[in-house]
Motif scaffolding. Structure first.
Motif, PDB file in Angstrom:
ATOM      1  N   ALA A 324       0.889  -1.165   0.000  1.00 29.68           N
ATOM      2  CA  ALA A 324       0.000   0.000   0.000  1.00 29.68           C
ATOM      3  C   ALA A 324       0.925   1.212   0.000  1.00 29.68           C
ATOM      4  O   ALA A 324       1.123   1.856  -1.031  1.00 29.68           O
ATOM      5  CB  ALA A 324      -0.925  -0.024   1.200  1.00 29.68           C
ATOM      6  N   ARG A 325       1.581   1.468   1.149  1.00 32.95           N
ATOM      7  CA  ARG A 325       2.460   2.640   1.226  1.00 32.95           C
ATOM      8  C   ARG A 325       3.594   2.611   0.197  1.00 32.95           C
ATOM      9  O   ARG A 325       3.846   3.637  -0.441  1.00 32.95           O
ATOM     10  CB  ARG A 325       2.985   2.786   2.663  1.00 32.95           C
ATOM     11  N   PRO A 326       4.283   1.462   0.010  1.00 32.21           N
ATOM     12  CA  PRO A 326       5.344   1.491  -1.012  1.00 32.21           C
ATOM     13  C   PRO A 326       4.827   1.855  -2.401  1.00 32.21           C
ATOM     14  O   PRO A 326       5.555   2.430  -3.210  1.00 32.21           O
ATOM     15  CB  PRO A 326       5.887   0.060  -0.985  1.00 32.21           C
ATOM     16  N   SER A 327       3.537   1.530  -2.667  1.00 35.36           N
ATOM     17  CA  SER A 327       2.987   1.859  -3.989  1.00 35.36           C
ATOM     18  C   SER A 327       2.575   3.325  -4.072  1.00 35.36           C
ATOM     19  O   SER A 327       2.393   3.866  -5.164  1.00 35.36           O
ATOM     20  CB  SER A 327       1.768   0.968  -4.294  1.00 35.36           C
ATOM     21  N   ILE A 328       2.385   3.946  -2.921  1.00 40.40           N
ATOM     22  CA  ILE A 328       2.078   5.384  -2.893  1.00 40.40           C
ATOM     23  C   ILE A 328       3.384   6.173  -3.041  1.00 40.40           C
ATOM     24  O   ILE A 328       3.484   7.098  -3.845  1.00 40.40           O
ATOM     25  CB  ILE A 328       1.376   5.752  -1.568  1.00 40.40           C
ATOM     26  N   ALA A 329       4.376   5.767  -2.262  1.00 38.05           N
ATOM     27  CA  ALA A 329       5.658   6.487  -2.304  1.00 38.05           C
ATOM     28  C   ALA A 329       6.326   6.335  -3.664  1.00 38.05           C
ATOM     29  O   ALA A 329       6.984   7.259  -4.138  1.00 38.05           O
ATOM     30  CB  ALA A 329       6.584   5.967  -1.203  1.00 38.05           C
ATOM     31  N   ASP A 330       6.154   5.175  -4.289  1.00 35.87           N
ATOM     32  CA  ASP A 330       6.696   5.003  -5.642  1.00 35.87           C
ATOM     33  C   ASP A 330       5.807   4.086  -6.461  1.00 35.87           C
ATOM     34  O   ASP A 330       5.964   2.859  -6.441  1.00 35.87           O
ATOM     35  CB  ASP A 330       8.122   4.445  -5.616  1.00 35.87           C
ATOM     36  N   GLU A 347      11.795   5.110  -1.764  1.00 36.11           N
ATOM     37  CA  GLU A 347      11.284   4.226  -0.714  1.00 36.11           C
ATOM     38  C   GLU A 347      10.398   4.979   0.277  1.00 36.11           C
ATOM     39  O   GLU A 347      10.746   6.068   0.743  1.00 36.11           O
ATOM     40  CB  GLU A 347      12.445   3.600   0.047  1.00 36.11           C
ATOM     41  N   CYS A 348       9.300   4.342   0.605  1.00 32.31           N
ATOM     42  CA  CYS A 348       8.416   4.843   1.663  1.00 32.31           C
ATOM     43  C   CYS A 348       9.231   5.022   2.949  1.00 32.31           C
ATOM     44  O   CYS A 348      10.069   4.191   3.278  1.00 32.31           O
ATOM     45  CB  CYS A 348       7.321   3.800   1.870  1.00 32.31           C
ATOM     46  N   ILE A 349       8.956   6.114   3.671  1.00 31.47           N
ATOM     47  CA  ILE A 349       9.690   6.338   4.928  1.00 31.47           C
ATOM     48  C   ILE A 349       8.884   5.897   6.154  1.00 31.47           C
ATOM     49  O   ILE A 349       9.336   6.054   7.287  1.00 31.47           O
ATOM     50  CB  ILE A 349      10.127   7.808   5.087  1.00 31.47           C
ATOM     51  N   GLY A 350       7.652   5.424   5.937  1.00 29.65           N
ATOM     52  CA  GLY A 350       6.856   4.948   7.077  1.00 29.65           C
ATOM     53  C   GLY A 350       6.395   6.051   8.015  1.00 29.65           C
ATOM     54  O   GLY A 350       6.210   5.819   9.212  1.00 29.65           O
ATOM     55  N   CYS A 351       6.168   7.254   7.470  1.00 29.69           N
ATOM     56  CA  CYS A 351       5.748   8.380   8.324  1.00 29.69           C
ATOM     57  C   CYS A 351       4.238   8.410   8.539  1.00 29.69           C
ATOM     58  O   CYS A 351       3.734   9.077   9.442  1.00 29.69           O
ATOM     59  CB  CYS A 351       6.193   9.695   7.707  1.00 29.69           C
ATOM     60  N   ASN A 352       3.498   7.744   7.639  1.00 31.60           N
ATOM     61  CA  ASN A 352       2.037   7.634   7.727  1.00 31.60           C
ATOM     62  C   ASN A 352       1.281   8.939   7.524  1.00 31.60           C
ATOM     63  O   ASN A 352       0.127   9.071   7.967  1.00 31.60           O
ATOM     64  CB  ASN A 352       1.618   6.957   9.034  1.00 31.60           C
ATOM     65  N   ILE A 353       1.900   9.885   6.849  1.00 30.50           N
ATOM     66  CA  ILE A 353       1.150  11.071   6.423  1.00 30.50           C
ATOM     67  C   ILE A 353       0.009  10.653   5.494  1.00 30.50           C
ATOM     68  O   ILE A 353      -1.072  11.252   5.492  1.00 30.50           O
ATOM     69  CB  ILE A 353       2.107  12.083   5.745  1.00 30.50           C
ATOM     70  N   CYS A 354       0.240   9.575   4.728  1.00 29.68           N
ATOM     71  CA  CYS A 354      -0.812   9.089   3.818  1.00 29.68           C
ATOM     72  C   CYS A 354      -2.062   8.709   4.604  1.00 29.68           C
ATOM     73  O   CYS A 354      -3.185   9.062   4.234  1.00 29.68           O
ATOM     74  CB  CYS A 354      -0.299   7.919   2.988  1.00 29.68           C
ATOM     75  N   ILE A 355      -1.857   8.007   5.705  1.00 29.83           N
ATOM     76  CA  ILE A 355      -2.997   7.593   6.530  1.00 29.83           C
ATOM     77  C   ILE A 355      -3.662   8.821   7.163  1.00 29.83           C
ATOM     78  O   ILE A 355      -4.886   8.879   7.308  1.00 29.83           O
ATOM     79  CB  ILE A 355      -2.498   6.599   7.600  1.00 29.83           C
ATOM     80  N   VAL A 364      -5.328  11.336  -0.689  1.00 33.47           N
ATOM     81  CA  VAL A 364      -4.050  10.940  -0.099  1.00 33.47           C
ATOM     82  C   VAL A 364      -2.921  11.922  -0.437  1.00 33.47           C
ATOM     83  O   VAL A 364      -2.846  12.449  -1.536  1.00 33.47           O
ATOM     84  CB  VAL A 364      -3.713   9.502  -0.559  1.00 33.47           C
ATOM     85  N   ARG A 365      -2.073  12.151   0.562  1.00 32.76           N
ATOM     86  CA  ARG A 365      -0.832  12.918   0.397  1.00 32.76           C
ATOM     87  C   ARG A 365       0.316  11.993   0.777  1.00 32.76           C
ATOM     88  O   ARG A 365       0.122  11.048   1.527  1.00 32.76           O
ATOM     89  CB  ARG A 365      -0.794  14.109   1.366  1.00 32.76           C
ATOM     90  N   CYS A 366       1.510  12.315   0.319  1.00 37.04           N
ATOM     91  CA  CYS A 366       2.669  11.484   0.671  1.00 37.04           C
ATOM     92  C   CYS A 366       3.890  12.372   0.827  1.00 37.04           C
ATOM     93  O   CYS A 366       4.131  13.248  -0.002  1.00 37.04           O
ATOM     94  CB  CYS A 366       2.895  10.436  -0.410  1.00 37.04           C
ATOM     95  N   THR A 367       4.662  12.117   1.872  1.00 36.50           N
ATOM     96  CA  THR A 367       5.884  12.884   2.100  1.00 36.50           C
ATOM     97  C   THR A 367       6.882  12.659   0.972  1.00 36.50           C
ATOM     98  O   THR A 367       7.499  13.609   0.478  1.00 36.50           O
ATOM     99  CB  THR A 367       6.511  12.450   3.440  1.00 36.50           C
ATOM    100  N   GLN A 368       7.035  11.410   0.563  1.00 36.23           N
ATOM    101  CA  GLN A 368       8.032  11.097  -0.450  1.00 36.23           C
ATOM    102  C   GLN A 368       7.571  11.437  -1.860  1.00 36.23           C
ATOM    103  O   GLN A 368       8.372  11.806  -2.704  1.00 36.23           O
ATOM    104  CB  GLN A 368       8.388   9.595  -0.405  1.00 36.23           C
ATOM    105  N   ASN A 369       6.286  11.248  -2.124  1.00 40.21           N
ATOM    106  CA  ASN A 369       5.804  11.394  -3.504  1.00 40.21           C
ATOM    107  C   ASN A 369       4.778  12.519  -3.602  1.00 40.21           C
ATOM    108  O   ASN A 369       3.585  12.307  -3.387  1.00 40.21           O
ATOM    109  CB  ASN A 369       5.183  10.076  -3.963  1.00 40.21           C
TER     110      ASN A 369
HETATM  111 FE1  SF4 Z   1       5.242   6.151   3.024  1.00 43.96          FE
HETATM  112 FE2  SF4 Z   1       4.970   8.418   4.387  1.00 43.96          FE
HETATM  113 FE3  SF4 Z   1       4.420   8.314   1.766  1.00 43.96          FE
HETATM  114 FE4  SF4 Z   1       2.821   7.124   3.488  1.00 43.96          FE
HETATM  115  S1  SF4 Z   1       3.219   9.301   3.352  1.00 43.96           S
HETATM  116  S2  SF4 Z   1       3.567   6.283   1.570  1.00 43.96           S
HETATM  117  S3  SF4 Z   1       4.253   6.380   4.996  1.00 43.96           S
HETATM  118  S4  SF4 Z   1       6.399   8.022   2.713  1.00 43.96           S
END
Ligand code: SF4
Ligand code: ADP
Length: 686
Positions: A324-330, A347-355, A364-369
């Motif tokens: 889920a998250r890895p597919s959002i981040a990339d 790579e997803c950083i596991g920050c959970n901004i998406c959630i 959805v928003r993402c820190t990495q993407n």
């Molecule tokens: Fe990963 Fe953070 Fe992006 Fe969610 S917001 S996909 S946890 S990098």
């Protein structure tokens, strides 16, 4: 480049009942915040993942009936023909790239408060979910389902499955996880029935079995039937005939499904933040499933390393690599592995901004993407860029998240880019924050961008280069971007809920002081009214260094906003473990270097306690002096041939890293571009 043969196994087709996934990359159902009111936004978002090589692309939760209404949280539905049309946009988009489309049919049971439909929530035994968080609380208790209700539920599932087939889905789910209705039947804590649906594990799995059966009848041999099931709680219960009830449930349901999609029971363990859980954290719970069933198994674990994925398959943990998250981040993660470019995976950083976006009720928003959710409305593709409109060069001052993202995107467009940072290393705020407990993984924000920049010959990087106004006026770049970040202030919190003036007493510090290496003399009080991660992380950091630390906040929990990112319970546990004393609903009203005075935010009652150092984590202000000086020098700018000076990121408006990255990206996308929809494309029903 050619794919590394080590990863060939990831690209094998996998049969799932009557359909075949083209590879093992499976974007599991996940919340997107995109309801049926955003059908084009949603279709483009999911399509990008199919284009990026995910062999299966699923929806998030799709309600089968108005008695499963999660509002104000966003959810999709398959209630009628217009819903079918909305979803068909997505299935067509996914099919265009040869991927399968899956739909997570969903009934929320006692958890959904049905605030819009105003129908009483349904449950096996009338027991509510006792949420302690305001946003999830409801004051309506669910009603007990009788046999007619169960029959009706099966009819809704069947109707939902027929509509799903009509909408073009290839995999149709029964969702028995995360506290929702079928899961409530599985667990004896919720299910206290005395009929054939309660009691033994055979009886408690009956509803799920019947839901799988009606789904299969509805879709025939056109679609696969999948079961998504949470196993954490069941695994903790010893079974009568097997090691645990989870083993028994999988064995009892195996003949009825074409695929098991296995997961944890609560959002903080299922979508576990990297601060507290490593890649592959589900494995100890789900590793047994393949030993009990011959059906294919998909699971998640924030997988971003292809070697880790291969090991999941080789060791017989999973058949399909869920993301889920890895597919959002990339969204292009599989394609990058396929093309031998795995070092380019963002790579997803596991920050959970998406959630947090789902908790906020927005897409959805993402820190990495920064492109996620912007594919349709702003036309941002994660891998395609409008070419540079000129041969202009851009100087970026500040190599934090905003400056680096801006540089990468301008460079990918073909502009000549120079990045200068005063510090010896790039990374901005993350230089310090990644050294705090659990935050090392966030360094991927910097690593990925620096990797991209270093691989390009149109980029010049100058660390250790503090830029003053005269340096800028003397530079030969016609465009200057100021990404100089922000500073933490010493403002306190007034009883009126506004920040006070700066509190300029001795021994009052901010995170900038701690970042500079200061270890304050104890006892320390960390006063946090920023309420995201930093105050809690600094308190834990100082406690681990041996300081006696108290943590006070104006909010009702420590790091209160981290509820949004699934981190809150784990923050409390970490602070407790580090010996930090927590004071909730308090504000600092005085400090003299020996004692701190704290006041209850509601009653105003004051008390004092010994304190040598006060660390205030409250308000940040832009570090934009350079920008302000520069724009005052109009004539000098013209003489120097400088056409534009722009602020981005925290220097414009301090925020979380996700905001800085988006800000840097947006500037770079819109720079000298004509194709900018204003404010952005608005979606419409189909
Ligand atoms: Fe990963 Fe953070 Fe992006 Fe969610 S917001 S996909 S946890 S990098
Ligand atoms: P953002 O989150 O907006 O990217 P950060 O605070 O993380 O902001 O990063 C800002 C960066 O700008 C820091 O690395 C800092 O060293 C750098 N910086 C600030 N002022 C100057 C300056 N005058 N010259 C060069 N670099 C600067």
């Amino acid at each position: 480049m050619a794919r590394n043969p080590r990863f060939d196994v990831l690209f094998e087709p996998i049969r799932i009942g009557p359909v075949t996934a083209p590879n093992r990359f499976y974007q599991v159902p996940h919340a997107s915040g995109m309801t049926n009111d955003l059908p084009h936004v949603r279709a483009s978002f999911r399509e990008t993942k199919a284009e990026g090589g995910w062999g299966v692309v699923c929806t998030g939760a799709v309600s089968i009936h108005p008695s499963s209404d999660d509002s104000p949280l966003p959810f999709a539905s398959l209630w009628d023909a217009s819903d079918v049309r909305a979803h068909a946009l997505m299935t067509d988009a996914v099919h265009r790239h040869g991927s399968l489309a899956g739909v997570e049919l969903w009934h929320g049971g006692a958890i959904t408060m049905n605030r819009t439909s105003r129908l009483p929530p349904l449950s096996p035994s009338g027991l509510p979910w006792m949420s302690t968080h305001l946003g999830f609380m409801g004051n309506q208790r669910p009603r007990v389902m009788d046999r007619a209700d169960i029959r009706a539920l099966l009819d809704w599932q069947a109707a939902g499955a027929r509509r799903a087939r009509e909408a073009g889905f290839d995999i149709v789910y029964v969702y028995a996880g995360m506290g929702y209705l079928p899961y409530e039947f599985l667990l004896p804590e919720y299910n206290r029935r005395h009929d054939e649906y309660g009691g033994t594990i055979e009886n408690r799995t009956r509803l799920v079995r019947e839901m799988l059966a009606v789904t299969r009848d509805a879709v025939g041999d056109r679609c696969a039937v999948a079961l998504r099931i949470s196993l954490e709680e069941l695994r903790a219960k010893p079974g009568k005939h097997a090691e645990s009830e989870a083993h028994e449930a999988i064995a009892l349901l195996s003949d009825w499904t074409d695929l098991f999609d296995v997961k944890m029971d609560s959002s903080p363990t299922d979508c576990a933040p990297s601060r507290f859980a490593p890649e592959g954290s589900h494995e100890p719970i789900v590793e047994f499933v393949k030993k009990v069933t011959s059906k294919p198994v998909v699971g998640v674990g924030r997988f971003t390393s292809p070697d880790f994925m291969v090991s999941q398959i080789r060791r017989g943990v999973l058949d399909l690599i869920g993301g889920a998250r890895p597919s959002i981040a990339d969204p292009f993660l599989p394609r990058k592995i396929d093309e031998g470019r795995e070092n380019e995976i963002r790579e997803c950083i596991g920050c959970n901004i998406c959630i947090s976006s789902w908790h906020d009720g927005v897409p959805v928003r993402c820190t990495q993407n920064p492109t996620i959710g912007e594919e349709w409305r702003r036309g941002w593709h994660p891998e395609r860029f409008e070419p540079a409109a000129s041969d202009a060069s851009v100087l970026i001052v500040g190599g934090g998240p905003a400056g680096l993202e801006c540089a990468v995107t301008l460079a990918r467009r073909g502009y000549r880019v120079t990045v200068a940072d005063a510090a010896a290393e790039f990374g901005g705020r993350l230089r310090f924050e990644t050294r705090l407990p659990g935050l090392a993984t966030w360094g991927r924000v910097v690593d990925w961008r620096l990797g991209q920049l270093r691989s390009r010959d149109n980029v010049s990087l100058y660390p250790g280069s503090a830029m003053g106004i005269e340096d800028l006026l003397a530079s030969d770049h016609p465009h200057i971007v100021i990404a100089t970040g922000s500073r933490w202030s010493r403002m306190l919190y007034a009883s009126t809920e506004f920040p006070t003036e700066e509190f300029l007493a001795p021994d009052v510090y901010t995170p900038d002081d701690i970042a500079a290496g200061l270890i304050p003399e104890g006892p320390v009080l960390v006063f946090d009214f920023d309420n995201y991660y930093l105050g809690g992380a600094i308190a834990e950091h100082l406690a681990r260094l041996g300081c006696q630390v108290d943590y006070a906040t104006t909010a009702g929990s420590a790091s209160a906003w981290t509820f949004m990112t699934n981190e809150l319970p784990l923050v409390h546990r970490a602070l407790g473990k580090a010996g930090v004393r927590i004071h909730l609903l308090q504000r600092v009203s005085g400090f003299d270097g020996r004692e701190v005075e704290i006041a209850d935010v509601f009653t105003g009652a004051k008390r004092t306690q010994p304190c040598r150092s006060l660390v205030v984590v409250g308000v940040r202000t832009p570090d934009d002096a350079l920008y302000r000086q520069l724009i005052e020098r109009d004539a000098d700018l013209r003489r120097a041939g400088i056409h534009s000076v722009t602020r981005i990121g925290d220097a414009l408006a301090p925020g979380a890293i996700v905001h800085a990255v988006h800000s840097g990206h947006r500037f770079a996308r819109e720079f000298e571009s004509e194709s900018r929809p204003e404010p952005y494309r608005r979606d419409f029903q189909v």
